[in-house]
Motif scaffolding. Structure first.
Motif, PDB file in Angstrom:
ATOM      1  N   ALA A  30       2.450   2.086  30.575  1.00 47.35           N
ATOM      2  CA  ALA A  30       3.342   2.490  29.473  1.00 47.35           C
ATOM      3  C   ALA A  30       3.083   3.939  29.060  1.00 47.35           C
ATOM      4  O   ALA A  30       4.009   4.640  28.648  1.00 47.35           O
ATOM      5  N   LEU A  31       1.831   4.376  29.167  1.00 47.34           N
ATOM      6  CA  LEU A  31       1.510   5.756  28.809  1.00 47.34           C
ATOM      7  C   LEU A  31       2.089   6.758  29.805  1.00 47.34           C
ATOM      8  O   LEU A  31       2.241   7.929  29.483  1.00 47.34           O
ATOM      9  N   CYS A  32       2.395   6.298  30.997  1.00 48.42           N
ATOM     10  CA  CYS A  32       2.994   7.181  32.008  1.00 48.42           C
ATOM     11  C   CYS A  32       4.507   7.234  31.804  1.00 48.42           C
ATOM     12  O   CYS A  32       5.294   6.956  32.720  1.00 48.42           O
ATOM     13  N   LEU A  33       4.899   7.578  30.605  1.00 49.87           N
ATOM     14  CA  LEU A  33       6.307   7.728  30.232  1.00 49.87           C
ATOM     15  C   LEU A  33       7.126   6.471  30.505  1.00 49.87           C
ATOM     16  O   LEU A  33       8.288   6.531  30.874  1.00 49.87           O
ATOM     17  N   VAL A  34       6.519   5.311  30.373  1.00 48.86           N
ATOM     18  CA  VAL A  34       7.109   3.985  30.532  1.00 48.86           C
ATOM     19  C   VAL A  34       7.575   3.721  31.974  1.00 48.86           C
ATOM     20  O   VAL A  34       7.856   2.607  32.346  1.00 48.86           O
ATOM     21  N   VAL A  35       7.629   4.744  32.797  1.00 41.94           N
ATOM     22  CA  VAL A  35       8.032   4.570  34.188  1.00 41.94           C
ATOM     23  C   VAL A  35       6.959   3.797  34.949  1.00 41.94           C
ATOM     24  O   VAL A  35       7.264   3.043  35.881  1.00 41.94           O
ATOM     25  N   GLY A  36       5.723   3.930  34.547  1.00 39.37           N
ATOM     26  CA  GLY A  36       4.627   3.225  35.211  1.00 39.37           C
ATOM     27  C   GLY A  36       4.732   1.716  35.086  1.00 39.37           C
ATOM     28  O   GLY A  36       4.190   0.982  35.906  1.00 39.37           O
ATOM     29  N   LEU A  37       5.445   1.231  34.068  1.00 35.79           N
ATOM     30  CA  LEU A  37       5.616  -0.209  33.908  1.00 35.79           C
ATOM     31  C   LEU A  37       6.420  -0.815  35.047  1.00 35.79           C
ATOM     32  O   LEU A  37       6.299  -2.006  35.331  1.00 35.79           O
ATOM     33  N   VAL A  38       7.231  -0.003  35.699  1.00 32.91           N
ATOM     34  CA  VAL A  38       8.000  -0.487  36.850  1.00 32.91           C
ATOM     35  C   VAL A  38       7.050  -0.955  37.950  1.00 32.91           C
ATOM     36  O   VAL A  38       7.354  -1.873  38.703  1.00 32.91           O
ATOM     37  N   ILE A  39       5.890  -0.356  38.017  1.00 33.65           N
ATOM     38  CA  ILE A  39       4.889  -0.737  39.020  1.00 33.65           C
ATOM     39  C   ILE A  39       3.884  -1.732  38.450  1.00 33.65           C
ATOM     40  O   ILE A  39       3.550  -2.727  39.092  1.00 33.65           O
ATOM     41  N   THR A  40       3.391  -1.495  37.241  1.00 27.12           N
ATOM     42  CA  THR A  40       2.294  -2.312  36.724  1.00 27.12           C
ATOM     43  C   THR A  40       2.708  -3.727  36.346  1.00 27.12           C
ATOM     44  O   THR A  40       1.923  -4.656  36.530  1.00 27.12           O
ATOM     45  N   PRO A  83       5.123  -5.796  37.730  1.00 27.87           N
ATOM     46  CA  PRO A  83       5.131  -6.689  38.900  1.00 27.87           C
ATOM     47  C   PRO A  83       3.743  -6.937  39.495  1.00 27.87           C
ATOM     48  O   PRO A  83       3.447  -8.049  39.946  1.00 27.87           O
ATOM     49  N   VAL A  84       2.895  -5.923  39.468  1.00 28.86           N
ATOM     50  CA  VAL A  84       1.534  -6.107  39.991  1.00 28.86           C
ATOM     51  C   VAL A  84       0.778  -7.136  39.161  1.00 28.86           C
ATOM     52  O   VAL A  84       0.086  -8.011  39.704  1.00 28.86           O
ATOM     53  N   THR A  85       0.901  -7.088  37.852  1.00 29.48           N
ATOM     54  CA  THR A  85       0.195  -8.047  37.004  1.00 29.48           C
ATOM     55  C   THR A  85       0.777  -9.457  37.144  1.00 29.48           C
ATOM     56  O   THR A  85       0.040 -10.432  37.083  1.00 29.48           O
ATOM     57  N   LEU A  86       2.078  -9.569  37.350  1.00 29.01           N
ATOM     58  CA  LEU A  86       2.675 -10.894  37.560  1.00 29.01           C
ATOM     59  C   LEU A  86       2.189 -11.515  38.872  1.00 29.01           C
ATOM     60  O   LEU A  86       1.887 -12.704  38.935  1.00 29.01           O
ATOM     61  N   VAL A  87       2.122 -10.717  39.913  1.00 28.20           N
ATOM     62  CA  VAL A  87       1.611 -11.211  41.197  1.00 28.20           C
ATOM     63  C   VAL A  87       0.128 -11.554  41.075  1.00 28.20           C
ATOM     64  O   VAL A  87      -0.340 -12.543  41.651  1.00 28.20           O
ATOM     65  N   ALA A  88      -0.613 -10.784  40.318  1.00 30.75           N
ATOM     66  CA  ALA A  88      -2.038 -11.067  40.117  1.00 30.75           C
ATOM     67  C   ALA A  88      -2.225 -12.403  39.400  1.00 30.75           C
ATOM     68  O   ALA A  88      -3.120 -13.180  39.746  1.00 30.75           O
ATOM     69  N   ASN A  89      -1.380 -12.694  38.408  1.00 38.50           N
ATOM     70  CA  ASN A  89      -1.443 -13.984  37.721  1.00 38.50           C
ATOM     71  C   ASN A  89      -1.151 -15.130  38.685  1.00 38.50           C
ATOM     72  O   ASN A  89      -1.823 -16.164  38.657  1.00 38.50           O
ATOM     73  N   ARG A 127      -3.803  -6.306  30.677  1.00 34.36           N
ATOM     74  CA  ARG A 127      -3.183  -5.626  29.525  1.00 34.36           C
ATOM     75  C   ARG A 127      -3.504  -4.131  29.557  1.00 34.36           C
ATOM     76  O   ARG A 127      -2.645  -3.310  29.251  1.00 34.36           O
ATOM     77  N   PHE A 128      -4.736  -3.795  29.915  1.00 35.23           N
ATOM     78  CA  PHE A 128      -5.116  -2.388  30.015  1.00 35.23           C
ATOM     79  C   PHE A 128      -4.279  -1.677  31.080  1.00 35.23           C
ATOM     80  O   PHE A 128      -3.811  -0.556  30.870  1.00 35.23           O
ATOM     81  N   ILE A 129      -4.094  -2.333  32.227  1.00 35.94           N
ATOM     82  CA  ILE A 129      -3.275  -1.747  33.294  1.00 35.94           C
ATOM     83  C   ILE A 129      -1.851  -1.511  32.804  1.00 35.94           C
ATOM     84  O   ILE A 129      -1.249  -0.466  33.075  1.00 35.94           O
ATOM     85  N   ASN A 130      -1.288  -2.454  32.068  1.00 33.72           N
ATOM     86  CA  ASN A 130       0.073  -2.290  31.552  1.00 33.72           C
ATOM     87  C   ASN A 130       0.153  -1.197  30.490  1.00 33.72           C
ATOM     88  O   ASN A 130       1.157  -0.488  30.401  1.00 33.72           O
ATOM     89  N   VAL A 131      -0.882  -1.034  29.683  1.00 30.35           N
ATOM     90  CA  VAL A 131      -0.895   0.050  28.696  1.00 30.35           C
ATOM     91  C   VAL A 131      -0.928   1.400  29.397  1.00 30.35           C
ATOM     92  O   VAL A 131      -0.216   2.336  29.007  1.00 30.35           O
ATOM     93  N   VAL A 132      -1.718   1.502  30.448  1.00 28.34           N
ATOM     94  CA  VAL A 132      -1.747   2.746  31.226  1.00 28.34           C
ATOM     95  C   VAL A 132      -0.379   3.015  31.832  1.00 28.34           C
ATOM     96  O   VAL A 132       0.103   4.153  31.839  1.00 28.34           O
ATOM     97  N   LEU A 141     -11.221 -12.119  30.312  1.00 29.96           N
ATOM     98  CA  LEU A 141     -11.533 -10.755  30.764  1.00 29.96           C
ATOM     99  C   LEU A 141     -10.490 -10.256  31.766  1.00 29.96           C
ATOM    100  O   LEU A 141     -10.113  -9.072  31.745  1.00 29.96           O
ATOM    101  N   PHE A 142      -9.989 -11.143  32.619  1.00 30.33           N
ATOM    102  CA  PHE A 142      -8.933 -10.788  33.560  1.00 30.33           C
ATOM    103  C   PHE A 142      -7.670 -10.381  32.803  1.00 30.33           C
ATOM    104  O   PHE A 142      -7.019  -9.391  33.147  1.00 30.33           O
ATOM    105  N   GLU A 143      -7.339 -11.110  31.763  1.00 32.22           N
ATOM    106  CA  GLU A 143      -6.138 -10.783  30.976  1.00 32.22           C
ATOM    107  C   GLU A 143      -6.313  -9.460  30.226  1.00 32.22           C
ATOM    108  O   GLU A 143      -5.359  -8.689  30.104  1.00 32.22           O
ATOM    109  N   VAL A 144      -7.515  -9.178  29.739  1.00 34.89           N
ATOM    110  CA  VAL A 144      -7.767  -7.887  29.094  1.00 34.89           C
ATOM    111  C   VAL A 144      -7.555  -6.756  30.099  1.00 34.89           C
ATOM    112  O   VAL A 144      -6.945  -5.725  29.773  1.00 34.89           O
ATOM    113  N   LEU A 145      -8.035  -6.950  31.317  1.00 33.23           N
ATOM    114  CA  LEU A 145      -7.834  -5.949  32.363  1.00 33.23           C
ATOM    115  C   LEU A 145      -6.346  -5.752  32.668  1.00 33.23           C
ATOM    116  O   LEU A 145      -5.874  -4.611  32.796  1.00 33.23           O
TER     117      LEU A 145
END
Length: 108
Positions: A61-71, A73-79, A54-59, A48-52
């Motif tokens: 990516a939807l922000c014109l891929v610029v959002g991945l610059v933030i999401t 690193p946040v997901t890597l630190v969360a892992n 992935r959802f954050i990274n999809v969001v 369930l944590f991994e699904v969350l």
């Protein structure tokens, strides 16, 4: 379908093996065993944590891929944070153990 579910379970079971190799200096086989040990009772929570994540990274990516610059690193630190918390819950021994026969040789 018969290979997807067991594949996800094995992926969750062994997802932290690289952390053990880098953090603790374990060999590959011992790292796989320790990863299996710390994820033993929390596989559903980790899924369930991994699904969350992935959802954050999809969001992101939807922000014109610029959002991945933030999401990303946040997901890597969360892992890494989840790895550290699971490590606190289990006792992880070093890769080497000094036997009684070798202990006498180490004394000076």
């Amino acid at each position: 379908m018969l290979f997807v579910i067991p594949g996800i379970i094995w992926w969750i079971k062994f997802r932290f093996f690289s952390y053990f190799i880098v953090d603790k200096g374990f060999g590959p086989i011992k790292a796989l065993k320790k990863s299996s040990e710390i994820t033993r009772d929390v596989k559903l929570d980790l899924f369930l944590f991994e699904v969350l994540l992935r959802f954050i990274n999809v969001v992101g990516a939807l922000c014109l891929v610029v959002g991945l610059v933030i999401t990303v690193p946040v997901t890597l630190v969360a892992n890494a944070y989840v790895y550290r918390e699971l490590l606190k819950q289990t006792q992880v021994t070093p890769d080497f153990e000094i036997s009684k026969a070798n202990e006498d040789k180490l004394e000076i």
